[in-house]
Design a protein around this motif. Structure first.
Motif, short mmCIF file in Angstrom:
data_model
loop_
_atom_site.label_atom_id
_atom_site.label_comp_id
_atom_site.label_asym_id
_atom_site.label_seq_id
_atom_site.Cartn_x
_atom_site.Cartn_y
_atom_site.Cartn_z
N GLY A 43 -11.88 67.00 66.06
CA GLY A 43 -11.60 68.05 67.02
C GLY A 43 -12.70 69.09 67.07
O GLY A 43 -13.02 69.63 68.13
N SER A 44 -13.33 69.36 65.92
CA SER A 44 -14.42 70.34 65.89
C SER A 44 -15.65 69.82 66.60
O SER A 44 -16.47 70.59 67.11
CB SER A 44 -14.77 70.70 64.44
N ARG A 45 -15.81 68.49 66.65
CA ARG A 45 -16.97 67.90 67.33
C ARG A 45 -16.79 67.84 68.84
O ARG A 45 -17.71 67.44 69.54
CB ARG A 45 -17.21 66.49 66.78
N SER A 46 -15.62 68.19 69.31
CA SER A 46 -15.33 68.02 70.73
C SER A 46 -15.54 69.30 71.53
O SER A 46 -15.14 69.38 72.68
CB SER A 46 -13.89 67.55 70.91
N LYS A 47 -16.18 70.30 70.93
CA LYS A 47 -16.35 71.56 71.65
C LYS A 47 -17.17 71.37 72.93
O LYS A 47 -16.87 71.95 73.97
CB LYS A 47 -17.01 72.59 70.75
N VAL A 48 -18.20 70.54 72.86
CA VAL A 48 -19.01 70.28 74.05
C VAL A 48 -18.16 69.62 75.13
O VAL A 48 -18.24 69.96 76.32
CB VAL A 48 -20.23 69.39 73.70
N ALA A 49 -17.32 68.66 74.71
CA ALA A 49 -16.46 67.97 75.67
C ALA A 49 -15.46 68.94 76.29
O ALA A 49 -15.17 68.86 77.49
CB ALA A 49 -15.72 66.82 74.98
N ARG A 50 -14.93 69.88 75.50
CA ARG A 50 -13.98 70.84 76.04
C ARG A 50 -14.66 71.77 77.04
O ARG A 50 -14.10 72.12 78.07
CB ARG A 50 -13.35 71.66 74.91
N THR A 51 -15.90 72.17 76.74
CA THR A 51 -16.64 73.01 77.66
C THR A 51 -16.94 72.27 78.96
O THR A 51 -16.81 72.81 80.06
CB THR A 51 -17.95 73.49 77.02
N ALA A 52 -17.33 70.99 78.82
CA ALA A 52 -17.60 70.18 80.01
C ALA A 52 -16.35 70.01 80.87
O ALA A 52 -16.40 70.06 82.10
CB ALA A 52 -18.14 68.81 79.61
N ALA A 53 -15.21 69.84 80.21
CA ALA A 53 -13.96 69.70 80.95
C ALA A 53 -13.62 70.98 81.69
O ALA A 53 -13.09 70.96 82.80
CB ALA A 53 -12.83 69.32 79.99
N ALA A 54 -13.93 72.10 81.07
CA ALA A 54 -13.67 73.38 81.72
C ALA A 54 -14.56 73.57 82.94
O ALA A 54 -14.19 74.24 83.92
CB ALA A 54 -13.88 74.54 80.74
N PRO A 93 -4.77 82.92 75.53
CA PRO A 93 -4.20 81.58 75.62
C PRO A 93 -4.24 80.86 74.29
O PRO A 93 -5.07 81.15 73.43
CB PRO A 93 -5.11 80.88 76.64
N ASP A 94 -3.33 79.92 74.10
CA ASP A 94 -3.33 79.10 72.89
C ASP A 94 -4.55 78.18 72.88
O ASP A 94 -5.05 77.76 73.93
CB ASP A 94 -2.07 78.25 72.80
N GLY A 95 -5.02 77.86 71.67
CA GLY A 95 -6.12 76.93 71.54
C GLY A 95 -5.67 75.51 71.84
O GLY A 95 -4.48 75.23 71.98
N PRO A 96 -6.62 74.57 71.91
CA PRO A 96 -6.29 73.18 72.28
C PRO A 96 -5.66 72.38 71.16
O PRO A 96 -5.30 71.23 71.37
CB PRO A 96 -7.65 72.60 72.66
N GLY A 97 -5.51 72.95 69.98
CA GLY A 97 -4.91 72.22 68.87
C GLY A 97 -5.96 71.60 67.97
O GLY A 97 -7.15 71.60 68.26
N ALA A 98 -5.48 71.03 66.86
CA ALA A 98 -6.41 70.46 65.87
C ALA A 98 -7.28 69.37 66.46
O ALA A 98 -8.45 69.22 66.12
CB ALA A 98 -5.62 69.92 64.69
N ALA A 99 -6.73 68.57 67.38
CA ALA A 99 -7.47 67.46 67.97
C ALA A 99 -8.54 67.92 68.95
O ALA A 99 -9.39 67.13 69.35
CB ALA A 99 -6.51 66.50 68.68
N GLY A 100 -8.50 69.19 69.33
CA GLY A 100 -9.51 69.71 70.23
C GLY A 100 -9.44 69.16 71.63
O GLY A 100 -10.37 69.31 72.41
N GLY A 101 -8.35 68.49 71.96
CA GLY A 101 -8.21 67.94 73.30
C GLY A 101 -8.93 66.63 73.52
O GLY A 101 -9.05 66.17 74.66
N THR A 102 -9.39 65.98 72.45
CA THR A 102 -10.11 64.71 72.60
C THR A 102 -9.22 63.54 72.20
O THR A 102 -8.31 63.69 71.38
CB THR A 102 -11.36 64.68 71.72
N GLU A 103 -9.50 62.38 72.76
CA GLU A 103 -8.68 61.20 72.48
C GLU A 103 -8.81 60.77 71.03
O GLU A 103 -7.82 60.38 70.41
CB GLU A 103 -9.09 60.05 73.41
N GLN A 104 -10.01 60.81 70.48
CA GLN A 104 -10.19 60.36 69.10
C GLN A 104 -9.49 61.29 68.12
O GLN A 104 -8.80 60.85 67.20
CB GLN A 104 -11.68 60.27 68.76
N GLY A 105 -9.64 62.59 68.32
CA GLY A 105 -8.94 63.54 67.46
C GLY A 105 -7.44 63.41 67.59
O GLY A 105 -6.71 63.47 66.60
N ASP A 106 -6.97 63.22 68.83
CA ASP A 106 -5.53 63.07 69.06
C ASP A 106 -5.01 61.81 68.40
O ASP A 106 -3.88 61.79 67.88
CB ASP A 106 -5.26 63.04 70.55
#
Length: 360
Positions: free
Chosen positions: A41-52, A93-106
């Motif tokens: 989940g910590s590695r997915s910050k770039v993906a979360r920014t891109a999704a935003a 707002p609440d954070g995306p959770g431990a998985a960071g909103g990514t499929e692998q983390g989830d």
């Protein structure tokens, strides 16, 4: 008891021990799965920014004017990623959770929850077989209380998940402390199966001790939420003041629920179980009247149960008082839970009284 029955009870006790140790092994696997969830989940910050930055399907892209050499051109500007809606406010707002909103983390998160549920079933089997081996409620000593306590705590967590509550962030902390609880239980608190003294053979054992265990397990969930609230609140305050938290704090705390959500969670679970803790004390007094001929005798366990009740009552009252909301009330909640922990470990081990009938 016949030799055959005694041998059967001994076998059940051994099965119980095996199941408890097996649950610890499965909880350990769940622990590593939760670690993987937070790591990926910590590695997915770039993906979360891109999704935003990417508009939802079917939605129009937000156009802004960007000055160019040939005039103004409508392009997609980088939106602001909101952590605090505005300086000085608490509408976060609440954070995306431990998985960071990514499929692998989830995926790792769902594996962790599945392993936690499996470990819960195995540990519950250990509690049940322990009860069968002693032919009574499995709460006659600290070892039995501890394994039941951790089972109920995990069960409450799984029930909240089943009710679609946003509590998966609690999984790593819960599994870690459950492993600690079971480690202490099997290493220092273990007691062979045995019967209680005659005075304690009562249906009140099922009522009083079971409610005490349930209250403690739920109080624990509230305390965990309170601790995380304090960390997240400090994180939000630092951001609001223009500060820059460390990389580790940012990676973890940005994915947690907001401070307001954590505070609300802790308050709700503590408030919900407080009436049951009141009933626990009353039920204990009634049982004491039946077993010892008095309802209240200033026994250390009785005194600290009442101190715990007063501490939680003060916390709930503080939440209704404007000057004591937020961090002040949170510290009071942690003090109340510390009283509960002392009532369990400190009073049972360091102090003597009528509740010391089973040693540990």
């Amino acid at each position: 008891m016949t030799p055959l029955a005694a041998a059967a009870n001994e076998n059940l006790a051994q099965i119980s021990n095996y199941l408890v140790y097996s649950s610890m092994a499965v909880y350990t696997l769940a622990f590593f799965a939760h670690i993987a969830e937070w790591t990926f989940g910590s590695r997915s910050k770039v993906a979360r920014t891109a999704a935003a930055l990417t508009p939802a399907k079917g939605a129009a892209a937000p156009a802004v004017q960007v000055r160019g050499k040939g005039g103004a051109t409508a392009v997609l500007d980088k939106p602001k990623i909101v952590t605090r809606s505005a300086a000085g406010t608490r509408d976060v707002p609440d954070g995306p959770g431990a998985a960071g909103g990514t499929e692998q983390g989830d995926l790792y998160g769902r594996i962790a929850v599945s392993l936690t549920a499996l470990a819960f079933l195995v540990e519950a089997g250990g509690v049940v077989t322990r009860a069968m081996s002693v032919q009574r409620a499995p709460w006659g000593n600290m070892y039995e209380f501890s394994i039941t306590f951790s089972t109920v705590a995990v069960g409450a967590y799984l029930v909240l998940l089943a009710l679609k509550k946003n509590v998966r962030w609690l999984g790593l902390i819960l599994v870690t402390t459950v492993l600690l609880d079971l480690g202490i239980a099997v290493t220092w608190l273990y007691t062979d199966s045995d019967q209680l003294v005659p005075a304690l053979h009562s249906y009140w054992l099922w009522i009083h001790v079971s409610t005490a265990i349930f209250c403690g397990a739920v109080f624990y969930l509230g305390a965990a939420g309170t601790v995380l609230y304090l960390f997240r609140d400090s994180y939000e305050s630092k951001l609001a003041g223009g500060g820059k938290p460390g990389r580790f704090a940012t990676s973890v705390l940005e994915r947690m629920p907001s401070a307001a959500s954590l505070d609300k969670f802790s308050y709700r679970v503590n408030a919900a179980v407080f009436p049951l803790w009141t009933f626990t004390i009353i039920a204990g007094a009634i049982w004491a009247g039946d077993a010892w001929g008095r309802y209240w005798g200033w026994d250390p366990k009785e005194v600290w149960s009442f101190v715990t009740w007063v501490a939680y009552a003060c916390y709930l009252h503080a939440r209704a008082t404007a000057g004591w909301k937020g961090r002040k009330a949170a510290y009071l909640a942690l003090f109340a839970f510390a009283c509960w922990i002392w009532n369990y470990y400190g009073v049972n081990i360091l102090l003597s009284g009528k509740h010391s009938y089973a040693g540990v």
